[in-house]
Design a protein around this motif. Structure first.
Motif, PDB file in Angstrom:
ATOM      1  N   LEU A  20       0.832  -1.209   0.000  1.00 35.33           N
ATOM      2  CA  LEU A  20       0.000   0.000   0.000  1.00 35.33           C
ATOM      3  C   LEU A  20       0.862   1.254   0.000  1.00 35.33           C
ATOM      4  CD1 LEU A  20      -2.815  -1.036   2.492  1.00 35.33           C
ATOM      5  CD2 LEU A  20      -3.032  -0.689   0.017  1.00 35.33           C
ATOM      6  N   GLU A  21       1.930   1.251   0.780  1.00 34.30           N
ATOM      7  CA  GLU A  21       2.819   2.413   0.817  1.00 34.30           C
ATOM      8  C   GLU A  21       3.455   2.657  -0.552  1.00 34.30           C
ATOM      9  OE1 GLU A  21       3.079   4.508   3.450  1.00 34.30           O
ATOM     10  OE2 GLU A  21       1.691   3.226   4.528  1.00 34.30           O
ATOM     11  N   LYS A  22       3.822   1.600  -1.242  1.00 31.12           N
ATOM     12  CA  LYS A  22       4.408   1.750  -2.585  1.00 31.12           C
ATOM     13  C   LYS A  22       3.410   2.404  -3.528  1.00 31.12           C
ATOM     14  CE  LYS A  22       7.673  -2.082  -2.332  1.00 31.12           C
ATOM     15  NZ  LYS A  22       8.034  -3.404  -2.854  1.00 31.12           N
ATOM     16  N   HIS A  23       2.160   1.967  -3.484  1.00 30.78           N
ATOM     17  CA  HIS A  23       1.126   2.572  -4.330  1.00 30.78           C
ATOM     18  C   HIS A  23       0.892   4.032  -3.957  1.00 30.78           C
ATOM     19  CE1 HIS A  23       0.279  -1.521  -5.593  1.00 30.78           C
ATOM     20  NE2 HIS A  23      -0.492  -1.034  -6.538  1.00 30.78           N
ATOM     21  N   GLY A  24       0.827   4.309  -2.666  1.00 29.37           N
ATOM     22  CA  GLY A  24       0.639   5.681  -2.213  1.00 29.37           C
ATOM     23  C   GLY A  24       1.784   6.575  -2.647  1.00 29.37           C
ATOM     24  N   GLN A  25       3.001   6.089  -2.524  1.00 25.34           N
ATOM     25  CA  GLN A  25       4.174   6.867  -2.931  1.00 25.34           C
ATOM     26  C   GLN A  25       4.101   7.225  -4.417  1.00 25.34           C
ATOM     27  OE1 GLN A  25       7.975   4.948  -2.262  1.00 25.34           O
ATOM     28  NE2 GLN A  25       8.959   6.265  -3.766  1.00 25.34           N
ATOM     29  N   LEU A 110      -7.366  11.524  -0.116  1.00 25.24           N
ATOM     30  CA  LEU A 110      -8.151  11.312   1.106  1.00 25.24           C
ATOM     31  C   LEU A 110      -8.843   9.954   1.087  1.00 25.24           C
ATOM     32  CD1 LEU A 110      -9.768  14.804   1.756  1.00 25.24           C
ATOM     33  CD2 LEU A 110      -8.427  13.464   3.398  1.00 25.24           C
ATOM     34  N   GLN A 111      -9.417   9.594  -0.043  1.00 25.44           N
ATOM     35  CA  GLN A 111     -10.109   8.308  -0.132  1.00 25.44           C
ATOM     36  C   GLN A 111      -9.133   7.158   0.097  1.00 25.44           C
ATOM     37  OE1 GLN A 111     -13.556   8.036  -0.423  1.00 25.44           O
ATOM     38  NE2 GLN A 111     -12.959   6.037   0.334  1.00 25.44           N
ATOM     39  N   PHE A 112      -7.945   7.245  -0.489  1.00 26.18           N
ATOM     40  CA  PHE A 112      -6.922   6.216  -0.281  1.00 26.18           C
ATOM     41  C   PHE A 112      -6.539   6.117   1.188  1.00 26.18           C
ATOM     42  CE2 PHE A 112      -2.264   5.562   0.132  1.00 26.18           C
ATOM     43  CZ  PHE A 112      -2.241   4.205  -0.106  1.00 26.18           C
ATOM     44  N   GLU A 113      -6.261   7.250   1.802  1.00 28.06           N
ATOM     45  CA  GLU A 113      -5.846   7.239   3.211  1.00 28.06           C
ATOM     46  C   GLU A 113      -6.973   6.723   4.103  1.00 28.06           C
ATOM     47  OE1 GLU A 113      -2.809   7.663   4.196  1.00 28.06           O
ATOM     48  OE2 GLU A 113      -1.901   8.724   2.501  1.00 28.06           O
ATOM     49  N   LYS A 114      -8.213   7.111   3.814  1.00 34.27           N
ATOM     50  CA  LYS A 114      -9.355   6.638   4.602  1.00 34.27           C
ATOM     51  C   LYS A 114      -9.557   5.142   4.429  1.00 34.27           C
ATOM     52  CE  LYS A 114     -11.966  10.972   4.557  1.00 34.27           C
ATOM     53  NZ  LYS A 114     -13.169  11.637   4.006  1.00 34.27           N
ATOM     54  N   ASN A 115      -9.480   4.643   3.193  1.00 31.27           N
ATOM     55  CA  ASN A 115      -9.626   3.207   2.944  1.00 31.27           C
ATOM     56  C   ASN A 115      -8.549   2.424   3.682  1.00 31.27           C
ATOM     57  OD1 ASN A 115     -11.812   3.645   1.269  1.00 31.27           O
ATOM     58  ND2 ASN A 115     -10.672   3.333  -0.615  1.00 31.27           N
ATOM     59  N   THR A 116      -7.332   2.944   3.635  1.00 35.98           N
ATOM     60  CA  THR A 116      -6.219   2.283   4.313  1.00 35.98           C
ATOM     61  C   THR A 116      -6.455   2.279   5.813  1.00 35.98           C
ATOM     62  OG1 THR A 116      -4.721   2.962   2.546  1.00 35.98           O
ATOM     63  CG2 THR A 116      -3.710   2.298   4.621  1.00 35.98           C
ATOM     64  N   LEU A 117      -6.864   3.414   6.367  1.00 38.12           N
ATOM     65  CA  LEU A 117      -7.129   3.507   7.797  1.00 38.12           C
ATOM     66  C   LEU A 117      -8.245   2.549   8.212  1.00 38.12           C
ATOM     67  CD1 LEU A 117      -6.792   4.782  10.601  1.00 38.12           C
ATOM     68  CD2 LEU A 117      -8.362   6.593   9.853  1.00 38.12           C
ATOM     69  N   LEU A 118      -9.330   2.533   7.478  1.00 41.83           N
ATOM     70  CA  LEU A 118     -10.441   1.639   7.819  1.00 41.83           C
ATOM     71  C   LEU A 118     -10.006   0.183   7.819  1.00 41.83           C
ATOM     72  CD1 LEU A 118     -13.415   3.286   5.900  1.00 41.83           C
ATOM     73  CD2 LEU A 118     -13.115   3.130   8.383  1.00 41.83           C
ATOM     74  N   TYR A 119      -9.225  -0.185   6.837  1.00 39.13           N
ATOM     75  CA  TYR A 119      -8.738  -1.558   6.759  1.00 39.13           C
ATOM     76  C   TYR A 119      -7.910  -1.899   8.009  1.00 39.13           C
ATOM     77  CZ  TYR A 119      -5.924  -5.537   5.679  1.00 39.13           C
ATOM     78  OH  TYR A 119      -5.294  -6.739   5.766  1.00 39.13           O
ATOM     79  N   PHE A 120      -6.924  -1.045   8.320  1.00 40.36           N
ATOM     80  CA  PHE A 120      -6.055  -1.348   9.449  1.00 40.36           C
ATOM     81  C   PHE A 120      -6.798  -1.268  10.782  1.00 40.36           C
ATOM     82  CE2 PHE A 120      -2.627  -0.528   6.368  1.00 40.36           C
ATOM     83  CZ  PHE A 120      -1.964  -1.738   6.508  1.00 40.36           C
TER      84      PHE A 120
END
Length: 160
Positions: A20-25, A110-120
């Protein structure tokens, strides 16, 4: 297959976090190149650097816990397919088009960060002890990114 039935080790959590971090970067680097507002460009550049740092930290943790080199790991079999599907779902908002407005870039981030947060946050409750603390730290970083993006959006809307 529900995510929480297949995520049963901190190594699995970290493996997904690295991808996920690689995609975000990659997204933040592209967003920084197309951002019009200097504040947007600066924040996207900063977030790209942070995603790169997180990737290193999570890779190091993965390697110390699993005893395997993350560079040698491949996403194979049912587990690999599961991780690829999760990554695709969480990163769907990162599909990059050159003609996105600043508002749309921020919205996708924001959507990416929120999706990631919800998952974790969802999988955090499956763990205890050190593993739970590591996942909580990941959640804390995602929350901080969300706050930075919300502040940027607010400042741009207010003409600051």
């Amino acid at each position: 297959m529900p995510a929480n039935l297949s995520i049963n080790s901190l190594e699995t959590v970290l493996d997904l976090a690295v991808w996920l971090e690689k995609h975000g970067q990659e997204f933040y680097e592209s967003a920084a190149c197309t951002a019009v507002a200097p504040a947007s460009r600066e924040l996207f550049t900063r977030l790209a650097r942070e995603e790169r740092k997180h990737c290193v930290v999570y890779t190091d943790l993965y390697e110390s816990l699993s005893g395997k080199s993350a560079a040698e790991e491949e996403l194979l079999g049912e587990y690999g397919n599961f991780i690829r599907l999760l990554i695709r779902e969480i990163t769907r908002s990162l599909e990059f088009l050159d003609d996105l407005t600043q508002e749309e870039l921020i919205g996708r981030a924001l959507q990416f960060e929120k999706n990631t947060l919800l998952y974790f946050m969802e999988i955090e409750r499956l763990f205890s002890g050190k593993a739970k603390a590591v996942i909580a730290a990941i959640c804390s970083e995602e929350k901080r990114h969300i706050q930075l993006l919300l502040e940027l959006r607010e400042n741009l809307r207010n003409g600051a």
